[in-house]
Design a protein around this motif. Sequence first.
Motif: not given
Length: 258
Positions: A53-57, A81-83, A89-91, A110-111
């Motif tokens: 989801x919104x996390x950064x690895x 949506x919103x990320x 891409x970085x993840x 797909x959002x």
Amino acid sequence: MNYLILLFIIFIVLLFLYMLALAFQVNVKKHSIIIKEMKDGEQFHVFFISDIHRRKIPEKLINSLQGRVDIVVIGGDLTEKGVPIERTKANIRQLSKLGIVYYVYGNNDREIGEKQLNSMLNEYDVHILNNTSTGIINGQSIIRLVGINDGFNGRVKIYDAFQNVSKDDIIIFVSHAPAFFNNAKKIICPHLLLAGHLHGGQIRFGPFGIYENGTFRQKENSAELISNGFGTTGFPLRLGAKSECHIITLFGKVDENN
């Protein structure tokens, strides 16, 4: 009375901060399963991560896994949506450092637009398992990775996914939602089934939650993993359902007589 109200407010604030901290924990859970069809001494290591989801690895996580896994499997909900596109891409770029990456769609992916998502995945040579399978040579064994489309926003064609599977393959089945496990087992019993989606309920009070906590259920010659996922949806809060990613090792039983 004012003193009690103050204590209650302090408790709520501390609980909120604790739940926030839990949402950003990095927990790598290790599992193993003996596969009788694998040759003695053979091993195959899968890194499974879902619901980012919104996390950064964190780079620290990737560094700790270098050289320890054979493939990476993303179990859907890589983004939503919103990320920011650059974060997604970085993840992908971080995960691709570990080895070949395989991916199945999640209900939120797909959002951001399927065309844009596929373009990012293709940029880093990520293999999309969309009602299809792929074979991986591992010593004398063939690992057959089978993945299906997301059943919420895409059409699942589970028989198509298993079309090229042989009875001699070591079969790993990947679905974003565990609801499709039983469908897969009606066709052929995979050795390993992987899914996420449920987040373990994300916020639990003891045994009580919207969904059951993540589990690794091992049976004879097979196992099912339902992950709590790495990230969160909605508010970045967790309680009683730790964030997690996984290393699963499949291995042949060593012949003790040799």
